[in-house]
Design a protein around this motif. Sequence first.
Motif, short mmCIF file in Angstrom:
data_model
loop_
_atom_site.label_atom_id
_atom_site.label_comp_id
_atom_site.label_asym_id
_atom_site.label_seq_id
_atom_site.Cartn_x
_atom_site.Cartn_y
_atom_site.Cartn_z
N GLN A 22 15.68 75.85 -8.27
CA GLN A 22 15.79 74.67 -9.12
C GLN A 22 15.61 73.41 -8.27
OE1 GLN A 22 16.50 74.86 -12.58
NE2 GLN A 22 15.95 72.69 -12.60
N VAL A 23 14.82 72.46 -8.80
CA VAL A 23 14.55 71.22 -8.09
C VAL A 23 14.26 70.13 -9.13
CG1 VAL A 23 12.08 71.69 -7.85
CG2 VAL A 23 13.20 70.21 -6.17
N ASP A 24 14.51 68.89 -8.78
CA ASP A 24 14.25 67.81 -9.74
C ASP A 24 12.76 67.69 -10.03
OD1 ASP A 24 16.94 67.11 -9.91
OD2 ASP A 24 16.79 65.59 -8.33
N VAL A 25 11.94 67.62 -8.97
CA VAL A 25 10.51 67.38 -9.13
C VAL A 25 9.73 68.26 -8.16
CG1 VAL A 25 8.64 65.67 -9.16
CG2 VAL A 25 10.98 64.95 -9.68
N VAL A 26 8.67 68.89 -8.65
CA VAL A 26 7.69 69.57 -7.81
C VAL A 26 6.44 68.71 -7.78
CG1 VAL A 26 6.22 71.60 -7.51
CG2 VAL A 26 8.58 71.88 -8.27
N ALA B 282 2.76 60.34 -0.94
CA ALA B 282 3.38 59.07 -1.31
C ALA B 282 4.35 59.25 -2.48
CB ALA B 282 2.30 58.05 -1.66
N ALA B 283 3.97 60.08 -3.44
CA ALA B 283 4.87 60.35 -4.56
C ALA B 283 6.15 61.02 -4.07
CB ALA B 283 4.18 61.23 -5.60
N ALA B 284 6.01 61.99 -3.16
CA ALA B 284 7.19 62.67 -2.61
C ALA B 284 8.09 61.68 -1.88
CB ALA B 284 6.75 63.79 -1.68
N TRP B 285 7.49 60.75 -1.13
CA TRP B 285 8.27 59.73 -0.41
C TRP B 285 9.05 58.85 -1.39
CZ3 TRP B 285 5.97 54.42 0.64
CH2 TRP B 285 6.85 53.63 1.38
N GLN B 286 8.36 58.35 -2.41
CA GLN B 286 9.03 57.47 -3.36
C GLN B 286 10.09 58.21 -4.17
OE1 GLN B 286 8.78 54.22 -3.83
NE2 GLN B 286 7.01 53.68 -2.59
N LEU B 287 9.80 59.44 -4.56
CA LEU B 287 10.77 60.22 -5.33
C LEU B 287 12.00 60.55 -4.49
CD1 LEU B 287 8.19 62.56 -7.06
CD2 LEU B 287 9.81 61.08 -8.30
N ARG C 142 13.13 58.92 -1.88
CA ARG C 142 13.97 57.77 -1.56
C ARG C 142 14.67 57.20 -2.79
NH1 ARG C 142 10.92 52.45 0.77
NH2 ARG C 142 9.85 51.73 -1.09
N SER C 143 14.30 57.70 -3.98
CA SER C 143 15.06 57.35 -5.17
C SER C 143 16.20 58.33 -5.43
CB SER C 143 14.14 57.30 -6.40
OG SER C 143 13.76 58.59 -6.81
N GLY C 144 16.35 59.31 -4.54
CA GLY C 144 17.48 60.23 -4.62
C GLY C 144 17.21 61.56 -5.27
N LYS C 145 15.96 61.83 -5.62
CA LYS C 145 15.64 63.09 -6.28
C LYS C 145 15.37 64.20 -5.27
CE LYS C 145 13.77 60.92 -10.42
NZ LYS C 145 14.25 59.57 -10.02
N SER C 146 15.66 65.44 -5.66
CA SER C 146 15.26 66.59 -4.85
C SER C 146 13.79 66.88 -5.15
CB SER C 146 16.13 67.81 -5.15
OG SER C 146 16.06 68.17 -6.52
N VAL C 147 13.01 67.06 -4.09
CA VAL C 147 11.55 67.17 -4.22
C VAL C 147 11.04 68.31 -3.36
CG1 VAL C 147 9.34 65.98 -3.93
CG2 VAL C 147 11.40 64.66 -4.51
N VAL C 148 10.17 69.13 -3.94
CA VAL C 148 9.40 70.11 -3.18
C VAL C 148 7.93 69.79 -3.39
CG1 VAL C 148 8.74 72.53 -2.93
CG2 VAL C 148 11.13 71.93 -3.28
N LEU C 149 7.20 69.64 -2.30
CA LEU C 149 5.75 69.42 -2.37
C LEU C 149 5.05 70.72 -1.95
CD1 LEU C 149 3.64 66.44 -1.16
CD2 LEU C 149 3.13 68.72 -0.29
N LEU C 150 4.08 71.14 -2.78
CA LEU C 150 3.33 72.37 -2.52
C LEU C 150 1.86 72.01 -2.27
CD1 LEU C 150 4.78 74.49 -5.47
CD2 LEU C 150 5.60 74.43 -3.10
N GLU C 151 1.35 72.44 -1.12
CA GLU C 151 -0.03 72.17 -0.73
C GLU C 151 -0.71 73.49 -0.40
OE1 GLU C 151 -3.60 71.35 0.29
OE2 GLU C 151 -2.39 69.68 -0.48
N ARG C 152 -1.85 73.73 -0.99
CA ARG C 152 -2.52 75.04 -0.84
C ARG C 152 -3.07 75.25 0.56
NH1 ARG C 152 -7.70 75.61 -4.56
NH2 ARG C 152 -8.00 77.40 -3.19
N PHE C 153 -3.43 74.17 1.29
CA PHE C 153 -4.01 74.31 2.62
C PHE C 153 -2.98 73.92 3.68
CE2 PHE C 153 -7.67 73.25 -0.16
CZ PHE C 153 -8.35 74.46 -0.05
N GLU C 154 -3.37 74.11 4.95
CA GLU C 154 -2.46 73.77 6.04
C GLU C 154 -2.38 72.25 6.21
OE1 GLU C 154 -6.58 73.93 7.76
OE2 GLU C 154 -5.41 75.19 6.35
N ALA C 155 -1.36 71.80 6.90
CA ALA C 155 -1.21 70.37 7.17
C ALA C 155 -2.41 69.87 7.98
CB ALA C 155 0.08 70.10 7.94
#
Length: 369
Positions: free
Chosen positions: A2-6, A16-21, A23-36
């Motif tokens: 369970q997470v606030d936002v994926v 940028a969305a993950a950063w803003q979310l 820092r607004s206090g939400k739990s965030v998981v970012l999923l990226e199909r390729f490597e960093a």
Amino acid sequence: MQVDVVVVGGGAMGSAAAWQLARSGKSVVLLERFEAGHHMGASHGATRNFNTAYPEADYLDLLAESKILWDELAAEHGAPLLDLVGLANHGNLPKLEQIHAAHQERGVESYFISANEAADRWQGMNFSTDVLFVPGSGRVRSADALVALRTAAEARGAIFKYSTPVQAIRVTGGESVVVVTEDVEYAARRVVVTAGAWTNKILDGLVKLPALVVTQEQPAHFTPLDNTLVWPSFNHNPDPDPNNEAYEYWYSPVYGMLTPGEGVKAGWHGVGPVMDPDERTFQPIPQQLEALVRYAEEWLPGVDPSTAVPISCTYTTTPNEDFVLDHFGPLVVGAGFSGHGFKFTPAIGRILKDIVDGGTAPERFSASR
């Protein structure tokens, strides 16, 4: 889990969305199909133009906010993210006069100088008309920006998971979405999709978006002949007179900038072949590359045209090149940024966060518009 936002898609806008979310206090998981740090999409590369040559008030407002947020992020990162080397705009004077008028109305510093004065100031370039110079423009250190966004988001608890393709998104209610990966299913109140060229594939018919056209673009770096030359970022528009034979070989306006350590980047804008992002060739179209080399021969006397090193990236654009920033129930979509979006990245992140919270984007970016 369970997470606030994926967030689906870990390029500039997703980061940028993950950063803003976060820092607004939400739990965030970012999923990226390729490597960093991958080179498969549109966010890689060391530099982008920080181009403020817009006549539209809403874009200028977004640029003003982006400058503030870039500086905030840079202060946290501990290193600059903008190099304000200025922006030289030439060609199509009526368009430049419109931009200058908008700048004067919004308090953006810009001024005209003659082609001869510009050639004396920037001896690596030739100029076709008077030049509209914007000193508060320049370059974004795009590769550094991606690291800074991720670091700032993770410092606030966001989790970035690379090499993690999304297999499916299931809307299970007005406040409930499930995102399926090979190993984990994430249940969230909102999902933000910022998947670039893969947006339609990820959404798989869940929402109706404006047409998103994916092209493979091929700018190139050229080696400077003299490393002491000063280079602004630049935009060069062809003569609007269709009978001017000097521009017959042009595919589009040209943009460019110095990328320190790599050379002077120049490219056509949005004219590459339409392509499935999973079936890219990564090879330039010979005729377009030849025309770009000719452009360097005629307009960039400060580079060696024979040194062209092509670059491959994807563009994902809407028919009018405006972005899509909108929601469809619990699905929030950011798409169509290619060609001019990177400079707006931190402000786009803020807008996506506001949409998650129930707000709206400026009307220009509505999917229905």
